[in-house]
Design a protein around this motif. Structure first.
Motif, short mmCIF file in Angstrom:
data_model
loop_
_atom_site.label_atom_id
_atom_site.label_comp_id
_atom_site.label_asym_id
_atom_site.label_seq_id
_atom_site.Cartn_x
_atom_site.Cartn_y
_atom_site.Cartn_z
N PHE A 87 74.45 145.66 -4.07
CA PHE A 87 75.60 144.79 -4.39
C PHE A 87 76.33 145.06 -5.50
CE2 PHE A 87 76.17 141.01 -7.30
CZ PHE A 87 77.22 140.30 -6.32
N TYR A 88 75.66 145.66 -6.60
CA TYR A 88 76.65 146.06 -7.56
C TYR A 88 77.64 147.17 -7.30
CZ TYR A 88 74.14 143.87 -11.69
OH TYR A 88 73.75 142.83 -12.38
N ALA A 89 77.29 147.96 -6.31
CA ALA A 89 78.19 148.94 -5.72
C ALA A 89 79.44 148.27 -4.91
CB ALA A 89 77.37 149.73 -4.86
N ILE A 90 79.08 147.30 -3.99
CA ILE A 90 80.03 146.85 -3.30
C ILE A 90 81.17 145.94 -4.25
CG2 ILE A 90 80.51 144.83 -1.70
CD1 ILE A 90 77.76 145.39 -0.37
N THR A 91 80.53 145.15 -5.46
CA THR A 91 81.23 144.46 -6.35
C THR A 91 82.25 145.35 -7.14
OG1 THR A 91 79.49 142.75 -6.46
CG2 THR A 91 81.18 142.93 -7.98
N LEU A 92 81.83 146.52 -7.31
CA LEU A 92 82.44 147.56 -8.10
C LEU A 92 83.62 148.09 -7.30
CD1 LEU A 92 82.72 148.68 -11.13
CD2 LEU A 92 81.15 150.28 -10.32
N ALA A 93 83.30 148.22 -5.86
CA ALA A 93 84.48 149.09 -5.09
C ALA A 93 85.36 147.99 -4.91
CB ALA A 93 83.54 149.45 -3.85
N ILE A 94 85.10 146.82 -4.60
CA ILE A 94 86.20 145.74 -4.48
C ILE A 94 87.23 145.70 -5.58
CG2 ILE A 94 86.52 143.12 -3.88
CD1 ILE A 94 83.94 143.23 -2.26
N GLY A 95 86.50 145.51 -6.90
CA GLY A 95 87.26 145.44 -8.27
C GLY A 95 88.01 146.63 -8.26
N ILE A 96 87.63 147.65 -7.99
CA ILE A 96 88.48 148.85 -8.18
C ILE A 96 89.66 148.90 -6.92
CG2 ILE A 96 88.42 151.41 -8.02
CD1 ILE A 96 85.57 151.64 -9.07
N TRP A 97 89.32 148.53 -5.90
CA TRP A 97 90.41 148.34 -4.81
C TRP A 97 91.51 147.41 -5.04
CZ3 TRP A 97 91.62 144.10 -1.93
CH2 TRP A 97 92.60 144.23 -1.06
N ALA A 98 90.89 146.39 -5.72
CA ALA A 98 91.98 145.09 -6.44
C ALA A 98 92.85 145.63 -7.30
CB ALA A 98 91.27 143.97 -6.60
N SER A 99 92.30 146.43 -8.42
CA SER A 99 93.05 146.90 -9.41
C SER A 99 94.12 148.09 -8.85
CB SER A 99 92.16 147.77 -10.47
OG SER A 99 91.47 149.07 -9.79
N TRP A 100 93.74 148.63 -8.03
CA TRP A 100 94.83 149.77 -7.21
C TRP A 100 95.82 148.68 -6.73
CZ3 TRP A 100 95.71 150.01 -1.91
CH2 TRP A 100 96.86 150.79 -1.56
N LYS A 101 95.49 147.76 -6.04
CA LYS A 101 96.43 146.80 -5.25
C LYS A 101 97.20 146.30 -6.44
CE LYS A 101 96.75 142.79 -2.44
NZ LYS A 101 97.28 142.98 -1.25
N SER A 102 96.74 145.75 -7.57
CA SER A 102 97.37 144.96 -8.61
C SER A 102 98.56 146.08 -9.11
CB SER A 102 96.72 144.36 -9.72
OG SER A 102 96.05 145.26 -10.24
#
Length: 478
Positions: free
Chosen positions: A14-29
């Motif tokens: 779960f932590y890995a999924i959350t972290l991956a989504i957070g990193i992807w969203a930062s790239w998007k921003s």
């Protein structure tokens, strides 16, 4: 009890999924940052947040670990019960009132933070003074959510609570630091989905456990403890009303709320997000209410937990993870752990971004260094995330009651900031002198009222008429 290996693995995933989504969203921003100010992209998402993402993040912000744990705890407590569960209705009404009266004047003027109108009217010095209550509130809020997670991990996984607090704080700080509001909002989506699915999956297993009496029967009849519906005795009616007003009105002046509505593409969309998130917030409390009712209807002597009961051991604050662990199969309780973890992170990242945004934009840029560049402001914001996140994690180790810490996090915001915000938006003749006087008088009255959870005794005669020293929350005059 041995270490729960499957649960630990599921948690890591779960932590890995959350972290991956957070990193992807930062790239998007970062792609959008080239089109505008980087600091505003981090704080309000460039004011082009997708409607459904905005709705998810607005709902997830309020549905934190303290929210779902505190709701179950209150239903379970023999001296409280369902009638004392005010947060779901209080938060829902707060979001509706915010949408009706506060969203339009804030969003139509394109403010970046909640503190902008206060500094615009009262000046930077008073603005810096008014910054203190929401700063303390956000730190306490972050700490409350981390404390609830630590208690859950200790029960379900049999690991030290401090490990859960440290790992969760580091994860939240990392992805919030990278992507700002975009990372927070996109991770909120997956976290809210986890909360809904996990808790509702756990509820049937808890209800059907052989050690549990029918909650329909125990709602009005005393079985293993007092009926879980509860009652408000006449002498406590003033306290009940005071708490309710605190939740309804005191939930409005938070940067976490305005951050969501200010990121909407239009005032109309911002109002709609506020209304619908209130409905979502209310519905998210239903599983916790049922779990609290199950706990009050359980013969704990028939479980491996045994006697004394949780309330007799002083473990009522952990009642939700206790129900998941002792009344649900192991593989189901792991899902419940995911729900609590998701709830914690969805609120913790919001509080962290809120405090750091106000410090960088309203204190550093407008007071400490008025010529600061965009790059410098972003750097300061990220440094403050690390500092404030570390402070909140430290406070989480000192938490004794999830519910008390959760309530305490909004004490000063309600008593000191809500009247000031109302004056700025709706009363045109207010000035700096009135603001300073209201702040000092309100703070003094609240301090004299005492605070049991911090072992501060009341110093004036008024709180003696109340069950605790919280009767002067709304003492600041307009």
């Amino acid at each position: 009890m041995a270490l729960n290996i499957p649960g630990l693995v599921a948690l890591i995933v779960f932590y890995a999924i959350t972290l991956a989504i957070g990193i992807w969203a930062s790239w998007k921003s970062k792609k959008y940052q080239k089109k505008g100010k980087p600091s505003e992209m981090i704080i309000v998402g460039g004011r082009n947040m997708n409607f459904f993402i905005g709705l998810f993040t607005a709902t997830a912000t309020w549905v934190g670990g303290a929210y779902i744990n505190g709701t179950a705890e209150t239903v379970y407590l023999p001296t409280r019960g369902l009638v004392w569960v005010q947060a779901p209705i209080g938060f829902a009404l707060s979001l509706v009132i915010g949408g009706l009266f506060f969203v339009n004047p804030m969003r139509s003027k394109n403010y970046v933070t909640m503190m902008d109108p206060l500094q615009e009217t009262y000046g930077n010095m008073i603005g810096s003074l008014l910054f203190i209550p929401p700063l303390i509130g956000d730190i306490f809020w972050f700490a409350a959510t981390l404390a609830s997670l630590g208690a859950t991990m200790r029960v379900i996984l049999d690991i030290r609570g401090y490990l859960a607090i440290i790992i969760s704080a580091c994860t939240v700080i990392f992805y919030t630091l990278l992507g700002g509001l975009y990372s927070v909002a996109y991770t909120d989506v997956i976290q809210l989905i986890f909360i809904v699915l996990s808790l509702w999956i756990c509820v049937p297993f808890a209800l059907l456990n052989s050690a549990t009496e029918s909650i329909y029967y125990t709602a009005a009849q005393e079985s293993y403890q007092a009926p879980w519906i509860g009652q408000v005795q006449t002498e406590y009616l003033g306290r009940w009303l005071d708490d309710f007003l605190y939740l309804v009105l005191g939930s409005i002046p938070w940067q976490t709320y305005f951050q969501r509505v200010l990121s909407a593409s239009s005032p109309r969309q911002a109002r709609l997000i506020s209304y619908l998130s209130g409905l979502g917030c209310f519905s998210m409390a239903i599983p916790s209410v049922l779990i609290g009712a199950v706990a009050a209807s359980t013969d704990w002597n028939q479980t491996s937990y045994g006697l004394p009961t949780p309330v007799e051991r002083g473990e009522s604050a952990m009642i939700l993870p206790l129900v998941l662990h002792y009344l649900c199969p192991a593989y189901i309780s792991i899902g419940g752990l995911g729900a609590i973890t998701a709830a914690v992170m969805s609120s913790a990242d919001s509080a962290l971004l809120s405090a750091s945004s106000m410090f960088a934009h309203n204190i550093y840029r407008k007071i400490l260094r008025k010529q600061a560049t965009e790059k410098e402001v972003v750097c300061i914001m990220r440094v403050s995330m690390v500092v404030l996140g570390t402070a909140a994690a430290g406070l989480a180790f000192l938490s004794n009651s999830v519910y008390d810490l959760w309530f305490l996090s909004g004490e000063l915001v309600y008593a000191l900031l809500f009247p000031q915000l109302c004056c700025v938006l709706f009363i045109p003749n207010t000035n700096t002198y009135g603001s300073a006087a209201g702040f000092l008088v309100g703070f003094l009255l609240r301090l004299l009222a005492g605070e049991p959870s911090l072992k501060i005794p009341p110093c004036n005669p008024l709180p003696r008429l109340l069950p605790c020293g919280r009767g002067l929350r709304s003492a600041v005059p307009f």
